[in-house]
Design a protein around this motif. Structure first.
Motif, PDB file in Angstrom:
ATOM      1  N   GLU A 123       0.784  -1.236   0.064  1.00 14.55           N
ATOM      2  CA  GLU A 123      -0.182   0.041   0.381  1.00 14.55           C
ATOM      3  C   GLU A 123       0.750   0.967  -0.342  1.00 14.55           C
ATOM      4  OE1 GLU A 123      -3.356   1.911   2.781  1.00 14.55           O
ATOM      5  OE2 GLU A 123      -3.100   0.362   2.455  1.00 14.55           O
ATOM      6  N   VAL A 124       1.694   1.406   0.863  1.00 14.51           N
ATOM      7  CA  VAL A 124       3.461   2.711   0.466  1.00 14.51           C
ATOM      8  C   VAL A 124       4.141   1.670   0.339  1.00 14.51           C
ATOM      9  CG1 VAL A 124       4.511   3.921   1.847  1.00 14.51           C
ATOM     10  CG2 VAL A 124       2.429   3.137   2.453  1.00 14.51           C
ATOM     11  N   PRO A 125       4.502   2.187  -1.178  1.00 16.29           N
ATOM     12  CA  PRO A 125       5.648   1.127  -1.909  1.00 16.29           C
ATOM     13  C   PRO A 125       6.590   1.217  -0.646  1.00 16.29           C
ATOM     14  CG  PRO A 125       4.821   1.951  -3.299  1.00 16.29           C
ATOM     15  CD  PRO A 125       3.971   2.747  -1.593  1.00 16.29           C
ATOM     16  N   HIS A 126       7.887   0.436  -1.075  1.00 22.33           N
ATOM     17  CA  HIS A 126       8.964  -0.470   0.002  1.00 22.33           C
ATOM     18  C   HIS A 126       9.849   0.235  -0.621  1.00 22.33           C
ATOM     19  CE1 HIS A 126       7.119  -3.323   2.776  1.00 22.33           C
ATOM     20  NE2 HIS A 126       7.213  -2.544   2.587  1.00 22.33           N
ATOM     21  N   THR A 127      10.145   0.662  -2.144  1.00 20.41           N
ATOM     22  CA  THR A 127      11.308   0.734  -2.714  1.00 20.41           C
ATOM     23  C   THR A 127      10.285   1.969  -4.062  1.00 20.41           C
ATOM     24  OG1 THR A 127      11.040  -0.935  -4.815  1.00 20.41           O
ATOM     25  CG2 THR A 127      12.291  -0.743  -2.581  1.00 20.41           C
ATOM     26  N   HIS A 128      10.740   1.745  -5.211  1.00 22.07           N
ATOM     27  CA  HIS A 128      10.690   3.080  -6.408  1.00 22.07           C
ATOM     28  C   HIS A 128       9.138   1.882  -7.698  1.00 22.07           C
ATOM     29  CE1 HIS A 128      13.588   1.086  -8.302  1.00 22.07           C
ATOM     30  NE2 HIS A 128      13.508   1.663  -9.215  1.00 22.07           N
ATOM     31  N   GLN A 129       9.443   0.777  -6.523  1.00 27.87           N
ATOM     32  CA  GLN A 129       8.437   0.026  -7.296  1.00 27.87           C
ATOM     33  C   GLN A 129       7.455  -1.013  -6.853  1.00 27.87           C
ATOM     34  OE1 GLN A 129      12.006  -2.523  -8.999  1.00 27.87           O
ATOM     35  NE2 GLN A 129      11.409  -2.434 -10.883  1.00 27.87           N
ATOM     36  N   PHE A 130       7.041  -1.080  -7.386  1.00 27.89           N
ATOM     37  CA  PHE A 130       5.530  -1.615  -6.876  1.00 27.89           C
ATOM     38  C   PHE A 130       3.794  -2.331  -7.473  1.00 27.89           C
ATOM     39  CE2 PHE A 130       4.556   2.753  -7.666  1.00 27.89           C
ATOM     40  CZ  PHE A 130       3.491   2.555  -8.742  1.00 27.89           C
ATOM     41  N   GLN A 131       3.502  -3.132  -7.014  1.00 30.61           N
ATOM     42  CA  GLN A 131       2.470  -3.655  -7.596  1.00 30.61           C
ATOM     43  C   GLN A 131       1.341  -2.880  -7.847  1.00 30.61           C
ATOM     44  OE1 GLN A 131       1.830  -7.795  -6.238  1.00 30.61           O
ATOM     45  NE2 GLN A 131       3.772  -8.913  -7.101  1.00 30.61           N
ATOM     46  N   VAL A 132       0.349  -3.376  -8.755  1.00 29.91           N
ATOM     47  CA  VAL A 132      -1.041  -3.502  -9.580  1.00 29.91           C
ATOM     48  C   VAL A 132      -2.046  -4.272  -9.816  1.00 29.91           C
ATOM     49  CG1 VAL A 132      -2.374  -1.363 -10.550  1.00 29.91           C
ATOM     50  CG2 VAL A 132      -0.397  -0.309 -10.027  1.00 29.91           C
ATOM     51  N   TRP A 133      -2.814  -4.650  -9.017  1.00 29.40           N
ATOM     52  CA  TRP A 133      -4.041  -5.546  -9.400  1.00 29.40           C
ATOM     53  C   TRP A 133      -5.362  -4.943  -9.812  1.00 29.40           C
ATOM     54  CZ3 TRP A 133      -2.962 -10.331  -8.949  1.00 29.40           C
ATOM     55  CH2 TRP A 133      -1.549 -11.077  -7.643  1.00 29.40           C
ATOM     56  N   LEU A 134      -5.508  -5.543 -11.063  1.00 28.11           N
ATOM     57  CA  LEU A 134      -7.065  -4.202 -11.157  1.00 28.11           C
ATOM     58  C   LEU A 134      -7.997  -6.579 -11.931  1.00 28.11           C
ATOM     59  CD1 LEU A 134      -6.353  -1.622 -13.404  1.00 28.11           C
ATOM     60  CD2 LEU A 134      -6.963  -1.953 -10.786  1.00 28.11           C
ATOM     61  N   PRO A 135      -9.235  -5.765 -12.068  1.00 28.03           N
ATOM     62  CA  PRO A 135     -10.333  -7.714 -11.879  1.00 28.03           C
ATOM     63  C   PRO A 135     -10.918  -7.737 -13.616  1.00 28.03           C
ATOM     64  CG  PRO A 135     -11.542  -5.959 -11.352  1.00 28.03           C
ATOM     65  CD  PRO A 135     -10.321  -4.947 -10.614  1.00 28.03           C
ATOM     66  N   TYR A 136     -10.045  -7.403 -14.364  1.00 24.62           N
ATOM     67  CA  TYR A 136      -9.797  -7.265 -15.640  1.00 24.62           C
ATOM     68  C   TYR A 136      -8.357  -8.953 -16.461  1.00 24.62           C
ATOM     69  CZ  TYR A 136     -12.117  -2.775 -14.870  1.00 24.62           C
ATOM     70  OH  TYR A 136     -13.468  -1.866 -14.678  1.00 24.62           O
ATOM     71  N   PRO A 137      -9.129  -9.116 -17.362  1.00 25.57           N
ATOM     72  CA  PRO A 137      -8.286  -9.841 -17.983  1.00 25.57           C
ATOM     73  C   PRO A 137      -6.680  -8.989 -18.521  1.00 25.57           C
ATOM     74  CG  PRO A 137     -10.099 -10.036 -19.194  1.00 25.57           C
ATOM     75  CD  PRO A 137     -11.209  -8.743 -18.270  1.00 25.57           C
ATOM     76  N   ALA A 138      -6.186  -9.769 -18.699  1.00 34.15           N
ATOM     77  CA  ALA A 138      -4.778  -8.758 -18.928  1.00 34.15           C
ATOM     78  C   ALA A 138      -4.234  -8.518 -20.051  1.00 34.15           C
ATOM     79  CB  ALA A 138      -3.242  -9.919 -18.891  1.00 34.15           C
ATOM     80  N   ARG A 139      -5.161  -9.089 -21.138  1.00 33.21           N
ATOM     81  CA  ARG A 139      -5.456  -8.965 -22.375  1.00 33.21           C
ATOM     82  C   ARG A 139      -6.050  -6.983 -23.021  1.00 33.21           C
ATOM     83  NH1 ARG A 139      -5.184 -11.979 -26.802  1.00 33.21           N
ATOM     84  NH2 ARG A 139      -5.845 -10.793 -28.844  1.00 33.21           N
TER      85      ARG A 139
END
Length: 397
Positions: A314-330
């Motif tokens: 929720e608060v990134p530990h570095t300058h990179q983080f994950q984003v998750w969304l409820p849609y197909p990757a395509r």
């Protein structure tokens, strides 16, 4: 005829994938705004010109090239050892080679082929089991939780091990780091078990902000540390292994046996030195801004009424983080390309579905280009992205 038809189908699919890749790259390259520029977006001429135009500080481009690891390679090794507060360092063409050699050397010295390592660590997921198949080592798992192991978990391992390998940050779990006191306790627990400690520090450079400690303080907890020059420092390639002088000398012998004593390495080394000059001092600002970007994305998703979303951490530990969304990757990939093509803004790169179908994740990197983005810019781009996502999803039925 049936065989011919099958081949045509395969070729068609390959051509479709290549066309999609070329479209993505064209859209990303043409974007005026992005949070970061990926390596695939660069062109050979651009990188060569930058190497010549922005050499490392004080480095004489009229100096001779390196031959089998002398000259500029030795300069980089000395600099890395100094930055990490270690006795010595060795340059490697790849981090995979550096990692497996480090673990192999420690196995010989401890007399134990057993490595305690997280199942989501880079050596497990991205190196094709090199340390297991090439060096004959064996793994034990302190935890399967998506975080670094705790001191209690290290103490409770039900069999002995010679080396504890910790990836800092643990990329596949979301670029996560433990608290400083937790890391100190984990290292102490390993030493209580008479084990040595190796840090997979491919992204260690940017961990100083979260830990609130200097690079020598962090690296000083471990017996050896591997660092990368391209993951955060914008180098062309290459890695270094740092540690005690005697072990690094042994690692260099194994480097030769593994085919890592390359005839010339000056382009990669020049770019690594330039990255230490240019990018290393900026990493704390990238980490700080990643927290702004993450917060703006979270607010945008909530305001847009997305059924479910997650920024992790929720608060990134570095300058990179994950984003998750409820849609197909395509769907998300197509929305991202359309956003870049139609507005000149690249917000996200590739999406993947590592868990359930229809639930996708992307990794966000906040680097120099992102520093021009205010929170409102991120919010606006996120809303424009989601509008395209919904258009695509509606068209698909």
């Amino acid at each position: 005829m049936a065989d011919s038809g099958g081949t045509d189908d395969v070729i068609s699919a390959d051509e479709e994938q290549q066309a999609a890749r070329e479209r993505r790259l064209a859209a990303w390259r043409a974007s005026a705004r992005a949070l970061a520029r990926g390596a695939a977006e660069h062109r050979i001429g651009e990188r060569l010109a930058r190497l010549a135009a922005e050499p490392p500080a004080g480095y004489d481009l009229d100096a001779g090239v390196d031959l089998y690891g002398d000259g500029i390679v030795e300069e980089l090794e000395l600099r890395v050892a100094g930055l990490l507060g270690m006795e010595s360092a060795a340059f490697f063409p790849t981090g995979t080679m550096a990692q497996q050699i480090a673990l192999r050397c420690w196995a010989g010295r401890t007399g134990s082929p057993v490595v305690a390592v997280h199942p989501q660590a880079h050596v497990e997921v991205h190196e094709r089991d090199a340390y297991l198949t090439v060096s004959g080592l064996r793994a034990v798992r302190p935890t399967t939780e998506p975080r670094l192991p705790t001191a209690e978990e290290i103490r409770d391992l039900d069999e002995p091990f010679g080396t504890l390998a910790l990836e800092l940050p643990l990329r596949d779990a979301g670029f996560v780091l433990p608290a400083w006191d937790e890391l100190v306790a984990v290292v102490a627990a390993a030493r209580e078990r008479d084990a040595v400690v190796h840090f997979d520090g491919a992204r260690l450079w940017e961990s100083t902000v979260h830990f609130g400690r200097t690079l020598p303080e962090i690296a000083g907890l471990a017996d050896t540390v591997y660092v990368s020059f391209y993951k955060s420092l914008d180098g062309l390639s290459g890695a270094a292994l740092a540690g005690p002088e005697s072990l690094i000398a042994e690692a260099k012998a194994w480097r030769h046996r593994y085919g890592g004593a390359l005839f010339q390495q000056w382009p990669a080394v020049l770019s690594a030195l330039a990255g230490l000059d240019r990018e290393l001092p900026r990493l704390p600002s990238y980490v700080a801004h990643a927290r702004v970007v993450a917060g703006a994305l979270r607010e945008a998703f909530a305001a847009a009424g997305v059924a479910w979303s997650r920024i992790h951490p929720e608060v990134p530990h570095t300058h990179q983080f994950q984003v998750w969304l409820p849609y197909p990757a395509r769907t998300l990939d197509e929305a991202g390309v359309r956003l870049a093509e139609e507005t000149g803004t690249t917000l996200f790169h590739r999406w993947h579905e590592p868990g359930a179908p229809g639930l996708a994740m992307t990794e966000v990197t906040v680097a120099s280009p992102a520093l021009d983005w205010a929170a409102d810019d991120v919010t606006a781009a996120a809303h424009a992205f989601l509008a395209r996502v919904r258009e695509i999803a509606a068209a698909a039925g």
